[in-house]
Design a protein around this motif. Structure first.
Motif, PDB file in Angstrom:
ATOM      1  N   SER A 291      52.211 -29.877 -24.479  1.00  0.00           N
ATOM      2  CA  SER A 291      51.543 -30.777 -23.534  1.00  0.00           C
ATOM      3  C   SER A 291      51.427 -30.083 -22.189  1.00  0.00           C
ATOM      4  O   SER A 291      52.136 -29.105 -21.910  1.00  0.00           O
ATOM      5  CB  SER A 291      52.344 -32.068 -23.385  1.00  0.00           C
ATOM      6  N   PHE A 292      50.563 -30.616 -21.352  1.00  0.00           N
ATOM      7  CA  PHE A 292      50.403 -30.013 -20.029  1.00  0.00           C
ATOM      8  C   PHE A 292      51.698 -30.120 -19.228  1.00  0.00           C
ATOM      9  O   PHE A 292      52.033 -29.217 -18.468  1.00  0.00           O
ATOM     10  CB  PHE A 292      49.205 -30.605 -19.279  1.00  0.00           C
ATOM     11  N   THR A 293      52.460 -31.193 -19.399  1.00  0.00           N
ATOM     12  CA  THR A 293      53.714 -31.309 -18.641  1.00  0.00           C
ATOM     13  C   THR A 293      54.732 -30.270 -19.100  1.00  0.00           C
ATOM     14  O   THR A 293      55.437 -29.687 -18.274  1.00  0.00           O
ATOM     15  CB  THR A 293      54.319 -32.726 -18.754  1.00  0.00           C
ATOM     16  N   THR A 294      54.778 -30.011 -20.400  1.00  0.00           N
ATOM     17  CA  THR A 294      55.685 -28.971 -20.911  1.00  0.00           C
ATOM     18  C   THR A 294      55.291 -27.611 -20.361  1.00  0.00           C
ATOM     19  O   THR A 294      56.143 -26.828 -19.936  1.00  0.00           O
ATOM     20  CB  THR A 294      55.664 -28.962 -22.453  1.00  0.00           C
ATOM     21  N   THR A 295      53.989 -27.339 -20.367  1.00  0.00           N
ATOM     22  CA  THR A 295      53.518 -26.046 -19.871  1.00  0.00           C
ATOM     23  C   THR A 295      53.821 -25.887 -18.384  1.00  0.00           C
ATOM     24  O   THR A 295      54.293 -24.826 -17.948  1.00  0.00           O
ATOM     25  CB  THR A 295      52.004 -25.887 -20.130  1.00  0.00           C
ATOM     26  N   ILE A 296      53.584 -26.925 -17.608  1.00  0.00           N
ATOM     27  CA  ILE A 296      53.840 -26.833 -16.166  1.00  0.00           C
ATOM     28  C   ILE A 296      55.332 -26.689 -15.890  1.00  0.00           C
ATOM     29  O   ILE A 296      55.742 -25.899 -15.030  1.00  0.00           O
ATOM     30  CB  ILE A 296      53.206 -28.027 -15.428  1.00  0.00           C
ATOM     31  N   ARG A 297      56.158 -27.401 -16.642  1.00  0.00           N
ATOM     32  CA  ARG A 297      57.616 -27.242 -16.480  1.00  0.00           C
ATOM     33  C   ARG A 297      58.054 -25.822 -16.837  1.00  0.00           C
ATOM     34  O   ARG A 297      58.872 -25.223 -16.147  1.00  0.00           O
ATOM     35  CB  ARG A 297      58.362 -28.252 -17.343  1.00  0.00           C
ATOM     36  N   LEU A 298      57.520 -25.307 -17.934  1.00  0.00           N
ATOM     37  CA  LEU A 298      57.836 -23.940 -18.343  1.00  0.00           C
ATOM     38  C   LEU A 298      57.406 -22.951 -17.265  1.00  0.00           C
ATOM     39  O   LEU A 298      58.162 -22.034 -16.914  1.00  0.00           O
ATOM     40  CB  LEU A 298      57.147 -23.627 -19.679  1.00  0.00           C
ATOM     41  N   ALA A 299      56.216 -23.143 -16.725  1.00  0.00           N
ATOM     42  CA  ALA A 299      55.721 -22.273 -15.652  1.00  0.00           C
ATOM     43  C   ALA A 299      56.636 -22.334 -14.441  1.00  0.00           C
ATOM     44  O   ALA A 299      56.961 -21.298 -13.838  1.00  0.00           O
ATOM     45  CB  ALA A 299      54.298 -22.674 -15.260  1.00  0.00           C
ATOM     46  N   ALA A 300      57.076 -23.541 -14.084  1.00  0.00           N
ATOM     47  CA  ALA A 300      57.937 -23.699 -12.910  1.00  0.00           C
ATOM     48  C   ALA A 300      59.281 -23.006 -13.115  1.00  0.00           C
ATOM     49  O   ALA A 300      59.773 -22.305 -12.221  1.00  0.00           O
ATOM     50  CB  ALA A 300      58.136 -25.186 -12.619  1.00  0.00           C
TER      51      ALA A 300
ATOM     52  N   HIS B 123      52.460 -13.890 -15.018  1.00  0.00           N
ATOM     53  CA  HIS B 123      52.236 -14.727 -16.188  1.00  0.00           C
ATOM     54  C   HIS B 123      52.830 -16.120 -16.030  1.00  0.00           C
ATOM     55  O   HIS B 123      52.354 -17.067 -16.657  1.00  0.00           O
ATOM     56  CB  HIS B 123      52.697 -13.997 -17.450  1.00  0.00           C
ATOM     57  N   ALA B 124      53.809 -16.289 -15.162  1.00  0.00           N
ATOM     58  CA  ALA B 124      54.278 -17.649 -14.830  1.00  0.00           C
ATOM     59  C   ALA B 124      53.166 -18.411 -14.109  1.00  0.00           C
ATOM     60  O   ALA B 124      52.938 -19.598 -14.390  1.00  0.00           O
ATOM     61  CB  ALA B 124      55.538 -17.583 -13.976  1.00  0.00           C
ATOM     62  N   VAL B 125      52.452 -17.748 -13.216  1.00  0.00           N
ATOM     63  CA  VAL B 125      51.333 -18.386 -12.520  1.00  0.00           C
ATOM     64  C   VAL B 125      50.214 -18.717 -13.510  1.00  0.00           C
ATOM     65  O   VAL B 125      49.612 -19.795 -13.450  1.00  0.00           O
ATOM     66  CB  VAL B 125      50.818 -17.505 -11.358  1.00  0.00           C
ATOM     67  N   VAL B 126      49.954 -17.813 -14.432  1.00  0.00           N
ATOM     68  CA  VAL B 126      48.934 -18.078 -15.449  1.00  0.00           C
ATOM     69  C   VAL B 126      49.323 -19.310 -16.269  1.00  0.00           C
ATOM     70  O   VAL B 126      48.471 -20.149 -16.581  1.00  0.00           O
ATOM     71  CB  VAL B 126      48.718 -16.844 -16.359  1.00  0.00           C
ATOM     72  N   LEU B 127      50.596 -19.443 -16.593  1.00  0.00           N
ATOM     73  CA  LEU B 127      51.047 -20.627 -17.329  1.00  0.00           C
ATOM     74  C   LEU B 127      50.782 -21.898 -16.528  1.00  0.00           C
ATOM     75  O   LEU B 127      50.403 -22.927 -17.093  1.00  0.00           O
ATOM     76  CB  LEU B 127      52.533 -20.513 -17.668  1.00  0.00           C
ATOM     77  N   LEU B 128      50.965 -21.838 -15.230  1.00  0.00           N
ATOM     78  CA  LEU B 128      50.679 -22.994 -14.382  1.00  0.00           C
ATOM     79  C   LEU B 128      49.195 -23.371 -14.469  1.00  0.00           C
ATOM     80  O   LEU B 128      48.849 -24.543 -14.625  1.00  0.00           O
ATOM     81  CB  LEU B 128      51.079 -22.697 -12.936  1.00  0.00           C
ATOM     82  N   VAL B 129      48.337 -22.389 -14.399  1.00  0.00           N
ATOM     83  CA  VAL B 129      46.893 -22.625 -14.501  1.00  0.00           C
ATOM     84  C   VAL B 129      46.547 -23.216 -15.869  1.00  0.00           C
ATOM     85  O   VAL B 129      45.745 -24.155 -15.973  1.00  0.00           O
ATOM     86  CB  VAL B 129      46.108 -21.321 -14.232  1.00  0.00           C
ATOM     87  N   ILE B 130      47.166 -22.692 -16.913  1.00  0.00           N
ATOM     88  CA  ILE B 130      46.913 -23.232 -18.252  1.00  0.00           C
ATOM     89  C   ILE B 130      47.351 -24.697 -18.323  1.00  0.00           C
ATOM     90  O   ILE B 130      46.669 -25.525 -18.926  1.00  0.00           O
ATOM     91  CB  ILE B 130      47.625 -22.408 -19.338  1.00  0.00           C
ATOM     92  N   GLY B 131      48.477 -25.028 -17.703  1.00  0.00           N
ATOM     93  CA  GLY B 131      48.940 -26.406 -17.685  1.00  0.00           C
ATOM     94  C   GLY B 131      47.918 -27.345 -17.070  1.00  0.00           C
ATOM     95  O   GLY B 131      47.660 -28.439 -17.592  1.00  0.00           O
ATOM     96  N   VAL B 132      47.314 -26.926 -15.983  1.00  0.00           N
ATOM     97  CA  VAL B 132      46.272 -27.736 -15.343  1.00  0.00           C
ATOM     98  C   VAL B 132      45.065 -27.852 -16.273  1.00  0.00           C
ATOM     99  O   VAL B 132      44.477 -28.924 -16.433  1.00  0.00           O
ATOM    100  CB  VAL B 132      45.877 -27.143 -13.969  1.00  0.00           C
ATOM    101  N   TRP B 133      44.713 -26.754 -16.909  1.00  0.00           N
ATOM    102  CA  TRP B 133      43.598 -26.736 -17.848  1.00  0.00           C
ATOM    103  C   TRP B 133      43.885 -27.671 -19.025  1.00  0.00           C
ATOM    104  O   TRP B 133      43.018 -28.421 -19.464  1.00  0.00           O
ATOM    105  CB  TRP B 133      43.384 -25.311 -18.323  1.00  0.00           C
ATOM    106  N   GLN B 134      45.118 -27.636 -19.529  1.00  0.00           N
ATOM    107  CA  GLN B 134      45.482 -28.521 -20.640  1.00  0.00           C
ATOM    108  C   GLN B 134      45.376 -29.992 -20.245  1.00  0.00           C
ATOM    109  O   GLN B 134      45.046 -30.830 -21.077  1.00  0.00           O
ATOM    110  CB  GLN B 134      46.913 -28.237 -21.102  1.00  0.00           C
TER     111      GLN B 134
END
Length: 132
Positions: free
Chosen positions: A3-12, A52-63
């Motif tokens: 989920s986008f929340t999981t991705t954003i948490r992982l990025a953070a 790649h942590a920043v890229v994960l954040l962008v993917i979270g927003v995209w998701q």
């Protein structure tokens, strides 16, 4: 699928760890890394980790906007595992000098490349494309 929340948490979390390791390498470990000749290796690990942590954040927003794209979830795991293999092996190599870790690093690099290609696939898919 992530989920986008999981991705954003992982990025953070990965971002926070990356900043911490980068700072620790620049300050607390600086003499040891310099003595071992691995300052540049540590810096490379931290740079790819944070990028790649920043890229994960962008993917979270995209998701959040297009949650039905499995390639985004696949990219998340490629980038997260890529950080582990690529940056993790370089951090460990920097501290231990264990040359056997060298062959582990390209595994992370390949995961990064696959992640970027999955993003390209997701970007070119239509919103209703099940292969996205």
């Amino acid at each position: 699928m992530t989920s986008f929340t999981t991705t954003i948490r992982l990025a953070a979390v990965l971002g926070a760890v990356g900043v911490g390791l980068g700072a620790f390498g620049a300050h607390g470990l600086a003499p040891r890394l310099a003595a071992l000749g691995h300052v540049a290796t540590w810096e490379t690990a931290a740079r790819y980790h944070l990028l790649h942590a920043v890229v994960l954040l962008v993917i979270g927003v995209w998701q959040q906007q297009r949650s039905n794209q499995p390639n985004l979830s696949r990219a998340v795991w490629c980038f997260a595992l890529g950080i582990g293999f690529f940056s993790g092996s370089l951090y460990a190599l920097s501290l231990t000098g264990a040359r056997w870790l060298g062959p582990v690093t390209p595994i992370g690099g390949v995961l990064f490349i696959i992640g970027w290609l999955l993003l390209a696939r997701a970007a070119t898919a239509t919103p209703t494309d099940p292969a996205a």
